[in-house]
Design an enzyme around this catalytic site. Structure first.
Site, PDB file in Angstrom:
ATOM      1  N   ASP A   1      44.721  23.902  34.391  1.00 40.83           N
ATOM      2  CA  ASP A   1      44.256  25.172  34.940  1.00 40.83           C
ATOM      3  C   ASP A   1      43.591  26.023  33.864  1.00 40.83           C
ATOM      4  O   ASP A   1      44.129  26.194  32.767  1.00 40.83           O
ATOM      5  CB  ASP A   1      45.439  25.927  35.563  1.00 40.83           C
ATOM      6  CG  ASP A   1      45.045  26.640  36.831  1.00 40.83           C
ATOM      7  OD1 ASP A   1      44.327  27.654  36.734  1.00 40.83           O
ATOM      8  OD2 ASP A   1      45.432  26.179  37.918  1.00 40.83           O
TER       9      ASP A   1
ATOM     10  N   SER B   1      41.662  29.668  40.984  1.00 38.33           N
ATOM     11  CA  SER B   1      42.620  28.593  41.263  1.00 38.33           C
ATOM     12  C   SER B   1      42.722  28.268  42.744  1.00 38.33           C
ATOM     13  O   SER B   1      42.816  27.093  43.127  1.00 38.33           O
ATOM     14  CB  SER B   1      43.996  28.969  40.709  1.00 38.33           C
ATOM     15  OG  SER B   1      43.940  29.097  39.309  1.00 38.33           O
TER      16      SER B   1
ATOM     17  N   ARG C   1      42.197  41.819  34.757  1.00 36.64           N
ATOM     18  CA  ARG C   1      42.550  40.413  34.515  1.00 36.64           C
ATOM     19  C   ARG C   1      41.378  39.517  34.909  1.00 36.64           C
ATOM     20  O   ARG C   1      40.999  38.624  34.174  1.00 36.64           O
ATOM     21  CB  ARG C   1      43.804  40.067  35.310  1.00 36.64           C
ATOM     22  CG  ARG C   1      44.403  38.696  35.051  1.00 36.64           C
ATOM     23  CD  ARG C   1      45.673  38.559  35.882  1.00 36.64           C
ATOM     24  NE  ARG C   1      46.226  37.235  35.845  1.00 36.64           N
ATOM     25  CZ  ARG C   1      47.277  36.863  35.138  1.00 36.64           C
ATOM     26  NH1 ARG C   1      47.877  37.754  34.350  1.00 36.64           N
ATOM     27  NH2 ARG C   1      47.754  35.631  35.194  1.00 36.64           N
TER      28      ARG C   1
ATOM     29  N   ARG D   1      42.889  36.735  48.998  1.00 36.99           N
ATOM     30  CA  ARG D   1      43.587  35.575  48.426  1.00 36.99           C
ATOM     31  C   ARG D   1      45.086  35.726  48.650  1.00 36.99           C
ATOM     32  O   ARG D   1      45.653  36.798  48.439  1.00 36.99           O
ATOM     33  CB  ARG D   1      43.265  35.448  46.942  1.00 36.99           C
ATOM     34  CG  ARG D   1      44.021  34.319  46.274  1.00 36.99           C
ATOM     35  CD  ARG D   1      43.427  33.971  44.943  1.00 36.99           C
ATOM     36  NE  ARG D   1      44.429  33.423  44.044  1.00 36.99           N
ATOM     37  CZ  ARG D   1      44.171  32.945  42.846  1.00 36.99           C
ATOM     38  NH1 ARG D   1      42.933  32.941  42.404  1.00 36.99           N
ATOM     39  NH2 ARG D   1      45.129  32.466  42.078  1.00 36.99           N
ATOM     40  N   ALA D   2      45.720  34.632  49.025  1.00 33.94           N
ATOM     41  CA  ALA D   2      47.083  34.705  49.555  1.00 33.94           C
ATOM     42  C   ALA D   2      48.180  34.779  48.507  1.00 33.94           C
ATOM     43  O   ALA D   2      49.157  35.512  48.684  1.00 33.94           O
ATOM     44  CB  ALA D   2      47.341  33.496  50.456  1.00 33.94           C
TER      45      ALA D   2
ATOM     46  N   HIS E   1      38.334  34.523  34.429  1.00 35.54           N
ATOM     47  CA  HIS E   1      37.848  33.153  34.516  1.00 35.54           C
ATOM     48  C   HIS E   1      36.391  33.112  34.063  1.00 35.54           C
ATOM     49  O   HIS E   1      35.771  34.149  33.824  1.00 35.54           O
ATOM     50  CB  HIS E   1      37.949  32.645  35.957  1.00 35.54           C
ATOM     51  CG  HIS E   1      39.342  32.619  36.487  1.00 35.54           C
ATOM     52  ND1 HIS E   1      39.640  32.540  37.833  1.00 35.54           N
ATOM     53  CD2 HIS E   1      40.541  32.671  35.855  1.00 35.54           C
ATOM     54  CE1 HIS E   1      40.952  32.536  37.998  1.00 35.54           C
ATOM     55  NE2 HIS E   1      41.516  32.620  36.815  1.00 35.54           N
TER      56      HIS E   1
ATOM     57  N   ARG F   1      48.057  45.655  38.823  1.00 35.97           N
ATOM     58  CA  ARG F   1      48.348  44.457  39.618  1.00 35.97           C
ATOM     59  C   ARG F   1      49.572  43.710  39.100  1.00 35.97           C
ATOM     60  O   ARG F   1      50.206  42.960  39.841  1.00 35.97           O
ATOM     61  CB  ARG F   1      47.142  43.515  39.629  1.00 35.97           C
ATOM     62  CG  ARG F   1      46.690  43.068  38.253  1.00 35.97           C
ATOM     63  CD  ARG F   1      45.512  42.111  38.294  1.00 35.97           C
ATOM     64  NE  ARG F   1      45.939  40.769  38.669  1.00 35.97           N
ATOM     65  CZ  ARG F   1      45.093  39.765  38.873  1.00 35.97           C
ATOM     66  NH1 ARG F   1      43.778  39.966  38.763  1.00 35.97           N
ATOM     67  NH2 ARG F   1      45.528  38.560  39.185  1.00 35.97           N
TER      68      ARG F   1
ATOM     69  N   ASP G   1      40.397  23.290  37.446  1.00 38.81           N
ATOM     70  CA  ASP G   1      39.942  23.999  38.641  1.00 38.81           C
ATOM     71  C   ASP G   1      38.873  25.032  38.323  1.00 38.81           C
ATOM     72  O   ASP G   1      38.056  25.371  39.167  1.00 38.81           O
ATOM     73  CB  ASP G   1      41.122  24.653  39.364  1.00 38.81           C
ATOM     74  CG  ASP G   1      42.000  25.481  38.436  1.00 38.81           C
ATOM     75  OD1 ASP G   1      41.790  25.455  37.201  1.00 38.81           O
ATOM     76  OD2 ASP G   1      42.924  26.149  38.939  1.00 38.81           O
TER      77      ASP G   1
ATOM     78  N   HIS H   1      44.687  34.454  30.494  1.00 37.12           N
ATOM     79  CA  HIS H   1      44.620  35.774  31.126  1.00 37.12           C
ATOM     80  C   HIS H   1      45.208  36.883  30.253  1.00 37.12           C
ATOM     81  O   HIS H   1      44.938  38.061  30.488  1.00 37.12           O
ATOM     82  CB  HIS H   1      45.355  35.765  32.461  1.00 37.12           C
ATOM     83  CG  HIS H   1      44.543  35.233  33.603  1.00 37.12           C
ATOM     84  ND1 HIS H   1      43.282  35.690  33.891  1.00 37.12           N
ATOM     85  CD2 HIS H   1      44.822  34.295  34.543  1.00 37.12           C
ATOM     86  CE1 HIS H   1      42.817  35.050  34.956  1.00 37.12           C
ATOM     87  NE2 HIS H   1      43.725  34.190  35.368  1.00 37.12           N
TER      88      HIS H   1
END
Length: 514
Positions: free
Chosen positions: A14, A64, A155, A263-264, A463, A187, A444, A407
Site C-alpha cells: 500500500d 486504497s 492528509r 468513501r466508506a 497519495h 479527521r 494500489d 501519511h
C-alpha cells in the site's frame, strides 16, 4: 482428502509508487535488498493506479478503496467521486430523493439541516464541491438553518491547507443568505477506523452537544488558533463555532444530518455512533431522533437512507474463484482489512464460499511513524503459515506500511516502514518457493515515494499519481507494458488456468514462455 495447492499470492504494497525523482523518496532511500533482487531476477514493469485508468477524473491521485475495487473486479470501475460530480453537473443531484427527503423532513419539523464531512478538495474520501452543492440545495429547498460540521483533512491535502476551504464556505453562506460553519475538528478524531472510540466520541459530542475543547466566533479564527497550538489540519482539536448571539449549533430531535463522505471505510464508525440503537463504543449523553442520510453505502449493517447506493459488481475475482470451486485467503492489518475484503469484493461484506479471512490488529499508537513496522512481522507469520498449509489457491495480502507511515510525513519513519516490508517479502517469497507457489507484487497507489511537497516545502502526506510496481515472481514470462490495476484479476485467473469472465474487461499482463 486435502488437496495440496500451489498458491498464487497477490502482495499489495500500500502506498508504494515509482518516482524517478529521488529527493525525499523514502522507497528509493530505503534498503530493500529483497525487492532489488526480485527486480533483477524476475519479469517486472509498472502499471497505473490513478486517474482515468481507475475510473477517477483525469489526473486524480489513486487511493486504497479505488485501488482495491479495481484490483478485485478486473475492470475499470466508475468511482463515486466521478459519479456524484456528474450528477451535480447534470443537475440530478438537487432532486436526489434521499437528500430531498432529509432536507424536507427537517424543514417540516422546524428543524435544522446539518451537513458533515471531510471539507477538502482531496477527492479521496469526499470533495468540497459536493458539500457546496448540498449546502446550495438545502437553502434552495427552503432550509434557513443549515449547519456545516467540517472535518479537516491535511492528509490527502497539504498539512495546513484548510483555510482556503473554510474561507470559501464562509463566503458561500453569506451569498446564500443562510447557513454557517458550526464546528471544525480534525479527521484524526472524526474519521477514525481503528476502533479508537475516544477519538470518535469527541466529534460526536461536538455535533450533538456543542461540547468542544475550544470555542470561537469564526471558523478561520478557530483554525488559526489551532495552528498556533501547532495542530495541523488533521489533528485540529474540537472547536465549536458560535453565532452572533454566542450560541452553538447542536443536532436536535427533528433535524436532518447528511454525511457527505463518499468513501466508506472512515465513515463507518462515526455513522454507527449516530444511528445504531445498541451502540456501545462510548457513552452517548444524547441520541437525537433525526433523519440521517449517507451519501453512499458504508456497510451492510448501516441501514440509513443512501443517496447513491452501490452499483452491483458481479464476477469479481472472489466470486469467480468461489464459482470455480477455488479456495482463497484475504489477510491484512486492521487499517487495510476492509480493503482486501469489502472493497476487493466489489462492496460485498460477506465472504465468498471458500474464502477465509485473517485480521491482524494494527498497533495501538497515536501515529504510525512511532512504529513504522506496524504489525508486519505478525502479519507475515500468519501469511507464511497459510502458504505452508497448501490450503489456498489464491492469497490476497496487503502490507499497509508505505501508505500509513507515508501519511505521517515523517521521512525517516517511512524509510523504516519500507525496509520492514522488504524483509517480510523475503520471507513470503521463500515460503512460496518451498510449495511451488508464485506471487505478483504490486501496489494500489503511490505515497511513500514523495515525502515532501516540492513547491511549498511542507511534508507531503497525500497519495500520488505515480505508476506502481508490478513484479511476477514465478515462471519465466514476459509482461505487457501499459497495464493498470484492473488487469491484475484477469492475470491471476489466467495464471491458475481459469477462463476470464466477460465482465472483466482487464487484460492479462503476464505471458508464460513455453
Amino acid at each position: 482428502m486435502t488437496t495440496t495447492k500451489r498458491p498464487i499470492a497477490l502482495l499489495i504494497l500500500d502506498g508504494w509508487g515509482y518516482r524517478e525523482n529521488t529527493h525525499m523518496n523514502a522507497i528509493f532511500h530505503a534498503k530493500t535488498p529483497v525487492l532489488d533482487r526480485l527486480n533483477a531476477q524476475y519479469p517486472h514493469g509498472l502499471i497505473s493506479g490513478s486517474g482515468l485508468d481507475v475510473g477517477l477524473p483525469d489526473g486524480q491521485m489513486g487511493n486504497s478503496e479505488v485501488g482495491h475495487i479495481n484490483l478485485g473486479s478486473g475492470r475499470i470501475v466508475y468511482q463515486e467521486l466521478t459519479r456524484i460530480s456528474k450528477a451535480i453537473s447534470d443537475h440530478e443531484f438537487e432532486t436526489n430523493p434521499a437528500l430531498c427527503d432529509a432536507v424536507d423532513s427537517a424543514i417540516n419539523a422546524g428543524g435544522a439541516v446539518h451537513i458533515m464531512g471531510l471539507l477538502s478538495p482531496g477527492g479521496v474520501h469526499s470533495h468540497e464541491e459536493h458539500i457546496e452543492a448540498m449546502c446550495r440545495m438545502a437553502v434552495a429547498r427552503g432550509a434557513t438553518k443549515v449547519y456545516l460540521h467540517a472535518f479537516l483533512d491535511g492528509r490527502d491535502t497539504p498539512p495546513r491547507s484548510a483555510k482556503a476551504s473554510l474561507s470559501h464556505f464562509d463566503d458561500l453562506f453569506t451569498t446564500l443568505g443562510h447557513g454557517r460553519v458550526a464546528s471544525i475538528i480534525g479527521r484524526y478524531f472524526a474519521m477514525d477506523r481503528d476502533n479508537r472510540w475516544d477519538r470518535v466520541s469527541q466529534a460526536y459530542e461536538l455535533i450533538t452537544q456543542g461540547k468542544a475543547k475550544f470555542q470561537y466566533d469564526n471558523a478561520v479564527t478557530a483554525l488559526e488558533a489551532a495552528y498556533a497550538r501547532d495542530e495541523n489540519d488533521e489533528f485540529v482539536s474540537s472547536s465549536a463555532i458560535t453565532d452572533v448571539d454566542g450560541k452553538v449549533a447542536t443536532l436536535q430531535d427533528g433535524d436532518a444530518l447528511i454525511f457527505m463522505n463518499f468513501r466508506a471505510d472512515r465513515a463507518r464508525q462515526i455513522t454507527r455512533s449516530f444511528i445504531h440503537p445498541d451502540f456501545d463504543g462510548f457513552e452517548r449523553a444524547v441520541v437525537p431522533k433525526m433523519h440521517f442520510v449517507t451519501l453512499t453505502e458504508y456497510a451492510g449493517d448501516i441501514t440509513a437512507p443512501i443517496a447513491y447506493p452501490s452499483e452491483n459488481l458481479v464476477n469479481t475475482l472472489g466470486e469467480v474463484l468461489q464459482n470455480r470451486g477455488r479456495t482463497q485467503l484475504r489477510i491484512s492489518e486492521t487499517e487495510k482489512y476492509a480493503h482486501v475484503t469489502f472493497f476487493f469484493n466489489g462492496g460485498k461484506e460477506e465472504p465468498f464460499e471458500g474464502e477465509d479471512r485473517i485480521l491482524i490488529n494494527s498497533p495501538k499508537v497515536a501515529t504510525y511513524d512511532l512504529q513504522p513496522e506496524m504489525s508486519s512481522t505478525e502479519l507475515t507469520d500468519k501469511l507464511v503459515a497459510a502458504i505452508e498449509s497448501t490450503k489456498y489457491d489464491v492469497i490476497i495480502c496487503n502490507y499497509p506500511n508505505g501508505d500509513m507511515v507515508g501519511h505521517t510525513g515523517n521521512f525517516d519513519a517511512a524509510v523504516k516502514a519500507c525496509e520492514a516490508v522488504d524483509t517480510c517479502i523475503g520471507r513470503v517469497v521463500e515460503a512460496l518457493a518451498k510449495v511451488g507457489g508464485e506471487c505478483i507484487i504490486t501496489a494500489d497507489h503511490g505515497n511513500a515515494e514523495q515525502m515532501t511537497d516540492e513547491t511549498t516545502g511542507q511534508a507531503h502526506t497525500a497519495h500520488t499519481s505515480e505508476l506502481v510496481p508490478f513484479i511476477f515472481v514465478g515462471r519465466d514470462a514476459t509482461i505487457d507494458k501499459g497495464g493498470k490495476l484492473s488487469d491484475v484479476a484477469p492475470t491471476i485467473l489466467q495464471l491458475i488456468g481459469e477462463t476470464i469472465p466477460a465482465e472483466m474487461t482487464g487484460k492479462p499482463l503476464i505471458h508464460i514462455k513455453e
